[in-house]
Design an enzyme around this catalytic site. Sequence first.
Site, mmCIF file in Angstrom:
data_model
loop_
_atom_site.group_PDB
_atom_site.id
_atom_site.type_symbol
_atom_site.label_atom_id
_atom_site.label_comp_id
_atom_site.label_asym_id
_atom_site.label_seq_id
_atom_site.Cartn_x
_atom_site.Cartn_y
_atom_site.Cartn_z
ATOM 1 C CB CYS A 74 -0.800 -10.970 -8.373
ATOM 2 S SG CYS A 74 -1.676 -12.029 -9.496
ATOM 3 C CG HIS A 135 -3.172 -7.067 -7.096
ATOM 4 N ND1 HIS A 135 -3.219 -8.385 -7.484
ATOM 5 C CD2 HIS A 135 -4.122 -6.932 -6.120
ATOM 6 C CE1 HIS A 135 -4.134 -9.021 -6.787
ATOM 7 N NE2 HIS A 135 -4.706 -8.166 -5.950
#
Length: 584
Positions: A74, A135
């Site tokens: 990610c 993130h």
Amino acid sequence: MKSLTWILYTVGLVLCAADPDRATRPNFVLMMVDDLGIGDLGCYGNTTLRTPHIDRLAQEGVKLTHHIAAAPLCTPSRAAFLTGRYPIRSGMAGHGRLGVYLFSASSGGLPLEEITLARVAKEQGYATAIIGKWHLGLNCENSADHCHHPASHGFDHFYGTIMTNLRDCQPGHGTIFNRVHDHIPYKYINIGLVSLALLHFRGVITVPRKVVFGFLALIGMLIILFELMVYTFPNFNCFLMRGAEIVEQPFISENLTQRMTHEAIEFMERNSERPFLLFFSFIQVHTALFAASRFRGKSQHGLYGDAVMEVDWSVGQIMQTLERLKLKENTLAYMTSDQGPHLEEISIHGEVHRGHSGIYRAGKSTNWEGGIRVPGILHWPGVLPAGKVIDEPTSNMDIFPTVVNLAGGSVPSDRHIDGHDLLPLLQGQVKRSEHEFLFHYCNANLNAVRWHPSNSSAVWKALFFTPNFYPENSSACFNTHLCFCIEPFITYHDPPLLFELSSDPSESTPLTPETEPKFYSVLEAIKGAVSHHTQSLKPVQMQFSRGNLIWKPWLQPCCSSLSQLCSCERDHQTGMPNHDFQKE
Ligand SMILES: *[C@@H]1O[C@H](CO)[C@@H](O)[C@H](O)[C@H]1NC(C)=O
């Protein structure tokens, strides 16, 4: 003076007319799903999971079949997507095991020097928003400096999570730290203690009482701290922000995608009169899985399938909103996943919570094709052809220059940009991708190289190391929950494992000098490209150093007092949309 203005004006008009793309300056709706497998979508061959809205996007637009995420995890993949650069260039790639952020109070994140597609669009007068998962870090020095916050990277509006969704974020889904439990060497601690006691009572050595108690106290403290961390994890790391404010801590997954969809629709309505860029970054279909009640039990593939159906519904809502606002012809929509499916995800109740990588090998956290071959759909009626399929290698880093050019900005020239403007390929002005070589990193380690020679249809891929899968015959790293890309979790290959993907897309049979006459010449070319590429890397601050990964209490964002464990629910009133979602 007046005539000069007129001349400039006329020249401007002529230039605009000569370049229709520049004149239109489309809106951008960039949709990224978390951990979605390429094999989960109808338009990529799934026959049992229904994704009609995403399929329609592909029918009306261009479908990329060889679309590659810049990283199989990610954080680095998203950093690359937003900047058009390999994560290693921005320092968003680690040397250790961990390749993503786990704590909202870590100091690492996307450096301010990086230029994101949102920042460029904003400079060009676009309204910009990210809804969903970020993130890419939050703070540097204190709990509210927001040095890595989306607002510091060009997003006017943010509604979503700083971190990722994780098992720990929802009650009843277990914890990712089970694995850490497994790694605490209880066995050795016990053996050590027992041997020490034996030696002591046999009179071989004398261990002072203080030392024994001190030692036990230390171990006890460590265990308590660890348990405390697991206990507080959801509150400390799973929270929802609107702008700079925390509005739900920990976040409640019930109706989360519905709320985000609502927020996205409102953003588009608010900005329908001006150009906008919306990055819809789905919290789904990462574990802990969730789906709104109207989707639960609706798919043939358990909660995972239900979550995919909800994502598809949301894509449909976004597209219907564009249609209602008469913006469909003036909007470039993009749909992708940040990487391949997380194959190790089996719920604590034994339910399959992973996606499907189709014909591709392995999944997330590996540079086998299953880890990085992602869906890539681009939709812009009237400008991009409908129903076109492109098999040329493309990258999620290509969105950066594509967006920058269309928004009227200029691609930064003071740094290396690894993506290429996709428009000529999408529109059929050129037949070949500009990516002759693509470099595949696992964290900061160069894992593989893809070569699409300019005079051939072959796509060679050389892998320098591959993850060790346990147990045997599995293609997932069940033991460690993710594949790591350092020893002893990998096997190096010299010569590298070589595949030709156009004839062996599943990477089933490595080529040998006997089966492939070009074996050595291909590896030679790849070696040359690697050394060229490596020379282009500049030293940067590593955002995944230990110091940038650990939990720093003074960086901990907290919306209430610590005694309330940082919990609050300020989003409640606006929480459930009273907005009438359009009927399908
Ligand atoms: C469709 O996707 C589901 C969920 O990932 C998967 O279990 C199933 O095998 C896929 N079906 C096909 C035909 O690819």
